[in-house]
Every structure is written in structure tokens, then in C-alpha cells.
Scaffold this motif. Structure first.
Motif, short mmCIF file in Angstrom:
data_model
loop_
_atom_site.label_atom_id
_atom_site.label_comp_id
_atom_site.label_asym_id
_atom_site.label_seq_id
_atom_site.Cartn_x
_atom_site.Cartn_y
_atom_site.Cartn_z
N ARG A 60 62.32 41.35 56.72
CA ARG A 60 61.65 41.79 55.49
C ARG A 60 60.98 43.14 55.67
NH1 ARG A 60 58.24 37.01 54.88
NH2 ARG A 60 59.76 35.41 55.21
N TRP A 61 60.35 43.33 56.86
CA TRP A 61 59.72 44.63 57.12
C TRP A 61 60.75 45.74 57.14
CZ3 TRP A 61 56.25 42.63 61.66
CH2 TRP A 61 55.11 42.03 61.13
N GLU A 63 63.61 45.75 55.49
CA GLU A 63 63.98 45.99 54.09
C GLU A 63 62.90 46.77 53.37
OE1 GLU A 63 64.75 42.16 52.41
OE2 GLU A 63 66.68 41.94 53.42
N GLN A 64 61.65 46.39 53.61
CA GLN A 64 60.53 47.09 52.97
C GLN A 64 60.48 48.53 53.44
OE1 GLN A 64 58.55 45.71 50.60
NE2 GLN A 64 57.72 47.74 50.30
N ILE A 66 63.03 50.37 54.29
CA ILE A 66 64.09 51.09 53.56
C ILE A 66 63.62 51.39 52.15
CG2 ILE A 66 66.40 50.85 52.57
CD1 ILE A 66 67.11 49.19 55.11
N GLU A 67 63.02 50.39 51.49
CA GLU A 67 62.51 50.60 50.14
C GLU A 67 61.42 51.68 50.13
OE1 GLU A 67 61.23 46.86 48.53
OE2 GLU A 67 63.19 45.95 48.82
N ASN A 68 60.54 51.64 51.13
CA ASN A 68 59.48 52.64 51.21
C ASN A 68 60.06 54.04 51.41
OD1 ASN A 68 57.54 50.71 50.88
ND2 ASN A 68 57.00 50.58 53.03
N ARG A 69 61.11 54.16 52.24
CA ARG A 69 61.73 55.48 52.44
C ARG A 69 62.32 55.99 51.13
NH1 ARG A 69 63.33 53.51 57.61
NH2 ARG A 69 65.29 52.78 56.74
N VAL A 70 62.97 55.10 50.39
CA VAL A 70 63.55 55.50 49.09
C VAL A 70 62.45 55.95 48.15
CG1 VAL A 70 64.73 54.62 47.04
CG2 VAL A 70 65.60 54.04 49.31
N ILE A 71 61.35 55.20 48.11
CA ILE A 71 60.22 55.56 47.25
C ILE A 71 59.64 56.91 47.67
CG2 ILE A 71 57.85 54.93 46.65
CD1 ILE A 71 58.81 51.98 46.72
N GLU A 73 61.18 59.33 49.25
CA GLU A 73 62.13 60.38 48.88
C GLU A 73 62.02 60.70 47.39
OE1 GLU A 73 66.01 59.12 50.14
OE2 GLU A 73 65.46 59.19 52.26
N ARG A 74 61.87 59.67 46.57
CA ARG A 74 61.73 59.91 45.13
C ARG A 74 60.44 60.66 44.83
NH1 ARG A 74 63.70 54.06 42.79
NH2 ARG A 74 65.91 54.35 43.24
#
Length: 111
Positions: A60-61, A63-64, A66-71, A73-74
Motif C-alpha cells: 500500500r505504501w 502504491e501511495q 506512486i500516487e504521491n509522485r503523480v500528484i 508531478e501534477r
């Protein structure tokens, strides 16, 4: 036999009591071994379960992350776009100011 000395029957009786005590201790020890064995089985099951939970948490960490990196980058993209919009706005204000000064000068010359 002199008085007060133990008889063979007394000695055998004491030996039998000691044998019974030893047998009770053996049974207690066997019970303790079984308890330890059950406790070890439970601990091993709990350790395996905890290992699964930790693996799931790490997944989960990840995955989180990866989500944090995407956020992030945005956010970086939005910040860059925002800076470009601000720069464009200042450029337009500057161009409008120059145009207004030019119009005012033309009007002043024509008067």
C-alpha cells in the motif's frame, strides 16, 4: 529392630510416595511441553499473519508513493503553468501600457 527405626514397610511407603510425586511432576512437565508447543504454534501463526500484514502495508505504501509522485508531478506542472500565465499577464499589461503611452503621445502631438 530397635524402636524408632523405620521398617521396610515404611521405606517402601516413602519410596511409593516419591514415585507418585515423580509421576505427577512428569505429567506436569508433559502438560507444560504441550502448552509450550501450542504457544509456539500460535506464535508462528501470528508471526506469519503479521508478515502478511506488513507485506500488504508495504504494498500500500508503494502504491501511495506512486500516487504521491503523480500528484507531485501534477502540482509541479500546475505551478509551471501558473508562472507562465503570470508572466503572460505581465507581458500583456506591459504591452497595453506601451500602447496607451503611444496613443497618449500621438494625441498630444496632434493637438
Amino acid at each position: 529392630m530397635p524402636a524408632g527405626e523405620p521398617t521396610l514397610r515404611d521405606v517402601l511407603s516413602v519410596i511409593e510416595e516419591i514415585r507418585q510425586d515423580v509421576e505427577e511432576i512428569r505429567q506436569d512437565v508433559e502438560g507444560l511441553r504441550q502448552d509450550v508447543s501450542r504457544t509456539n504454534e500460535r506464535l508462528e501463526a501470528l508471526a506469519a499473519d503479521q508478515a502478511k500484514r506488513w507485506a500488504e502495508q508495504e504494498r500500500r505504501w508503494a502504491e501511495q508513493g506512486i500516487e504521491n509522485r503523480v500528484i507531485l508531478e501534477r502540482i509541479d506542472t500546475y505551478q509551471k503553468a501558473s508562472a507562465q500565465v503570470v508572466n503572460l499577464a505581465f507581458a500583456l499589461i506591459g504591452a497595453a501600457t506601451v500602447a496607451l503611452v503611444g496613443i497618449v503621445l500621438r494625441l498630444a502631438v496632434s493637438l
